[in-house]
Each structure stands twice: as structure tokens, then as C-alpha cells.
Scaffold this motif. Sequence first.
Motif, short mmCIF file in Angstrom:
data_model
loop_
_atom_site.label_atom_id
_atom_site.label_comp_id
_atom_site.label_asym_id
_atom_site.label_seq_id
_atom_site.Cartn_x
_atom_site.Cartn_y
_atom_site.Cartn_z
N ALA A 1 5.91 10.67 12.99
CA ALA A 1 5.80 9.08 13.91
C ALA A 1 4.20 9.23 14.22
O ALA A 1 4.27 8.21 15.37
N GLY A 2 3.79 10.13 14.49
CA GLY A 2 2.47 10.72 15.07
C GLY A 2 1.26 9.11 14.30
O GLY A 2 1.26 8.27 15.51
N TYR A 3 1.32 9.58 13.26
CA TYR A 3 0.93 8.30 12.20
C TYR A 3 1.32 7.22 13.05
O TYR A 3 0.78 5.89 13.03
N PHE A 4 2.67 6.70 12.59
CA PHE A 4 3.02 5.39 12.83
C PHE A 4 2.67 4.97 14.30
O PHE A 4 3.19 3.60 13.91
N ASP A 5 2.84 5.65 15.54
CA ASP A 5 2.54 5.10 16.40
C ASP A 5 1.48 5.11 16.50
O ASP A 5 1.35 4.15 17.81
N ARG A 6 -0.13 5.33 15.82
CA ARG A 6 -0.69 4.49 16.10
C ARG A 6 -1.26 3.35 14.69
O ARG A 6 -1.69 2.91 15.17
N GLY A 7 -0.07 3.06 14.13
CA GLY A 7 -0.01 2.24 13.77
C GLY A 7 -0.64 2.97 11.93
O GLY A 7 -1.03 1.33 11.65
N GLU A 8 -1.17 3.97 12.15
CA GLU A 8 -1.58 4.04 10.86
C GLU A 8 -0.16 4.60 9.56
O GLU A 8 -0.54 5.64 9.29
N PHE A 9 0.66 3.59 8.87
CA PHE A 9 1.76 3.28 8.66
C PHE A 9 1.48 4.08 6.64
O PHE A 9 1.97 5.40 6.52
N VAL A 10 0.62 4.07 6.24
CA VAL A 10 0.00 3.68 5.16
C VAL A 10 -0.36 5.90 5.43
O VAL A 10 -0.19 6.64 4.54
N GLU A 11 -1.52 5.84 6.41
CA GLU A 11 -2.15 7.89 6.26
C GLU A 11 -0.58 8.62 6.70
O GLU A 11 -0.86 10.03 6.55
N GLY A 12 0.80 7.84 7.37
CA GLY A 12 1.12 8.86 7.83
C GLY A 12 2.07 8.80 6.90
O GLY A 12 2.40 10.12 6.47
N ILE A 13 2.62 8.17 5.65
CA ILE A 13 3.24 8.65 4.27
C ILE A 13 1.99 9.44 2.96
O ILE A 13 2.51 9.88 3.12
N GLU A 14 0.95 9.08 3.23
CA GLU A 14 0.01 10.13 2.67
C GLU A 14 0.30 11.14 3.17
O GLU A 14 0.69 12.00 2.24
N ALA B 1 0.77 -0.95 0.01
CA ALA B 1 0.41 -0.26 -0.42
C ALA B 1 0.53 1.59 0.27
O ALA B 1 0.90 2.02 -0.75
N ILE B 2 1.59 0.87 0.71
CA ILE B 2 2.69 2.58 0.57
C ILE B 2 4.00 2.32 -0.37
O ILE B 2 3.77 3.16 -1.08
N ASP B 3 4.33 1.48 -1.15
CA ASP B 3 4.86 1.58 -2.09
C ASP B 3 3.50 1.95 -3.82
O ASP B 3 4.07 3.13 -4.45
N GLU B 4 1.92 2.01 -3.47
CA GLU B 4 0.97 1.85 -4.35
C GLU B 4 1.25 3.69 -3.98
O GLU B 4 1.04 4.45 -5.20
N ARG B 5 1.09 4.15 -2.89
CA ARG B 5 0.88 5.38 -2.54
C ARG B 5 2.05 6.37 -3.37
O ARG B 5 2.39 7.30 -3.57
N LEU B 6 3.72 5.78 -2.74
CA LEU B 6 4.79 6.10 -3.71
C LEU B 6 5.05 6.19 -4.94
O LEU B 6 4.74 7.36 -5.69
N ASP B 7 4.25 5.27 -6.41
CA ASP B 7 4.10 5.36 -7.35
C ASP B 7 3.40 6.58 -7.71
O ASP B 7 3.99 6.99 -8.63
N THR B 8 2.29 6.02 -6.93
CA THR B 8 0.33 7.37 -7.39
C THR B 8 1.28 9.44 -6.86
O THR B 8 1.39 9.97 -8.30
N HIS B 9 2.34 9.23 -6.27
CA HIS B 9 2.78 10.41 -6.05
C HIS B 9 4.11 11.13 -6.40
O HIS B 9 3.63 12.23 -6.92
#
Length: 173
Positions: free
Chosen positions: A148-161, A72-80
Motif C-alpha cells: 500500500a505504501g508503494y501504491f500511495d506513491r503511485g509506484e504500482f509495478v514496484e509495489g507488486i515487485e 507491466a504488472i501482468d508481465e511481472r506476474l508472468d515472470t514470477h
Amino acid sequence: MLFRKTLHAIGTGALAVSLLACGEPDANAADIAADGATGPAEATDSAVAEPVTEDAIATDWSGLDDPATRAAIDERLDTHAGEFGGFNFVVVNAFEQEDDWLAAGLLAQETNGPAIVVSTSQRIIHFAGDEGLAYFEDFRAELAGETAGYFDRGEFVEGIEHALERIDTFDYQ
């Protein structure tokens, strides 16, 4: 079609070729030591994020190793990625060098482009290898703290977005 290379390293014996031509590694010392950061952090001399509050949920960042999350992160990075390319994503267990900013720069260099570099055990995020961001240490520290705040909540894709959106809207002047 843009090919996105995601590097997952548990350490690297990379040659110490400096990618940090925009400044001395010590001057750019840690973008963020995101030990439990929960949101935007005011940049300090050491650019360290604010610690987790009692109300925050500190999630283990090893969730970044989950194949579905990485896809999901790779897909978001590709889209960006635009005409000039985009960010790569590098996850390591821990930075091998004492200077984690230098370590992140070396890892970004291995991807042949700018990278979001994350150490899961140290809970550190760097935005390395981007010539424009190199000059904005305070912004990088703030961005790393927010991510990091997103990651701390387990929201990894949202943090990257969130990080990509902030980079897109940042005023580089």
C-alpha cells in the motif's frame, strides 16, 4: 508459455463458496485496511496498516486501471510464476461483501489460483488463495501495508515487485 489471467471486476455476484479452508473468515479478517498506509505496518488485532503521515503522498489507486500499468504488472506476474504457477491480479472498485477478506477469497477463487486482490476505492490489499500464506496473518498484513505504501506513491509495478520478492524470501517455518 504460462497464461496469466487478470480479472478486472467492478463487482461480482459470485457464489459464496469458501476458498478459505485454512481458517475462518472472521479469524482472518482484513489482511489490511490500507487506508493511506505508507510502509510496513505492525500487525495489530485487526491487522490494519498505519495511516499516512503528513510527509507521505497519497495517490489515487485508480492508476491501477491504466492499461500500461496493468500490462507491466501482468508481465511481472508472468515472470514470477514458477512451476507451480503464480499470483493473479484482481482489481475491483470496492468489495461487495462486508467481510473484505471473504470477498478477496471469492475473487481469488474466480481466478483459479492465488491472487493479489485490490480494492481501489477502499484502498485495501489482500493476498488471498495462497495455501502457505493463509497461515501467516501478520505477514500478510505487513506485506499489504508495505505494498500500500508503494501504491500511495503511485509506484504500482514496484509495489507488486516488492510483494513478490517478499513472498519469495519469506520463511514459512
